[in-house]
Design a protein around this motif. Structure first.
Motif, PDB file in Angstrom:
ATOM      1  N   TRP A 198      34.763  37.423  37.531  1.00 55.35           N
ATOM      2  CA  TRP A 198      33.725  36.985  38.458  1.00 55.35           C
ATOM      3  C   TRP A 198      32.433  36.656  37.726  1.00 55.35           C
ATOM      4  N   GLU A 199      32.043  37.518  36.805  1.00 56.88           N
ATOM      5  CA  GLU A 199      30.797  37.304  36.078  1.00 56.88           C
ATOM      6  C   GLU A 199      30.869  36.029  35.236  1.00 56.88           C
TER       7      GLU A 199
ATOM      8  N   THR B 258      30.798  32.949  37.522  1.00 51.72           N
ATOM      9  CA  THR B 258      29.454  32.790  38.079  1.00 51.72           C
ATOM     10  C   THR B 258      28.508  32.166  37.062  1.00 51.72           C
ATOM     11  N   GLU B 259      28.592  32.614  35.806  1.00 50.71           N
ATOM     12  CA  GLU B 259      27.722  32.052  34.768  1.00 50.71           C
ATOM     13  C   GLU B 259      28.049  30.589  34.504  1.00 50.71           C
TER      14      GLU B 259
ATOM     15  N   ASP C 279      34.560  39.012  29.320  1.00 52.56           N
ATOM     16  CA  ASP C 279      33.200  39.027  28.775  1.00 52.56           C
ATOM     17  C   ASP C 279      33.113  38.293  27.434  1.00 52.56           C
TER      18      ASP C 279
END
Length: 225
Positions: free
Chosen positions: A98-99, A102-103, A213
């Motif tokens: 998700w992160e 989103t970025e 990440d």
């Protein structure tokens, strides 16, 4: 993020989402119907990636002979019907996804899914997990007369995105993804947490990540070249 990067295309099963539990449950439902023994998830993980029919064939071959084509048609209908009703019982997105999405979206990078899963079930799975709004395009194994590892599957997805291959990167977990990207002259990132029977490092993608990440740094590294 590099201004050169305009599009990222993702595989679905084993790349965006960990769907092995639901795919295993569905395969075993069909196998039980035919009086075959169930198959453990550790083996089913390596059977995923070529679509439902291929998964059925591998499942039946694992425990004996493969039914004739006409019966496979009926069994595939049973598989798809059951899976449609249990598509996200245990399926989750991989950590950090998700992160990362989103970025990328905040940097105006277009996102798409290119999978060998049938298109309607792919849409339903993304919707069930709340991921569908991230993607401007989705193509499945039944969207065209070809599918991965055929590079046209990726190139046709890029056409729908109105993006050029020179500004795109593929993210996947298997030889299907990496071969399709290579033959389309698109850089590719391999994820180590997918379902490939061959370690993804041995498939020689441009970058390898073990967690989402690491996706943005890997994309930046690719865009330097």
């Amino acid at each position: 993020m590099s201004a050169k990067l305009k599009a990222v295309i993702f595989d679905l099963d084993g790349t965006l989402v960990d769907s092995a539990r639901d795919l295993t449950a569905t395969l075993n439902y069909v196998l039980r119907h035919r009086g075959r023994p169930e198959i453990g998830i550790e083996n089913v993980r390596h059977m995923v990636g070529h679509g439902s029919r291929a998964l059925l064939i591998k499942g039946f071959d694992y425990s004996g002979n493969v039914p004739p084509e006409e019966e496979l048609d009926r069994l595939q209908e049973m598989f798809l019907d059951y899976y449609n009703n249990h598509i996200a019982d245990h399926t989750i997105s991989f950590p950090g996804l998700w992160e990362a999405l989103t970025e990328l979206r905040s940097n105006d990078v277009k996102l798409a899914v290119c999978t060998n899963k049938v298109e309607d079930l792919s849409h339903k799975l993304l919707q069930s997990l709340g991921l569908d709004d991230f993607f401007c395009a989705l193509t499945g194994g039944d969207s065209f007369d070809y599918k991965k590892p055929d590079p046209r599957h990726l190139l046709s997805t890029l056409e729908l995105m109105d993006c050029d291959p020179d500004n795109a990167v593929m993210v996947g977990d298997s030889a299907n993804d990496i071969d399709a990207a290579r033959n389309a002259s698109i850089p590719v990132i391999g994820v180590t947490f997918g379902y490939t029977p061959v370690p993804v490092e041995e498939l020689n993608p441009d970058q390898v990540i073990d967690h989402y990440d690491k996706l943005i740094p890997a994309l930046r590294e690719i865009m330097k070249t």
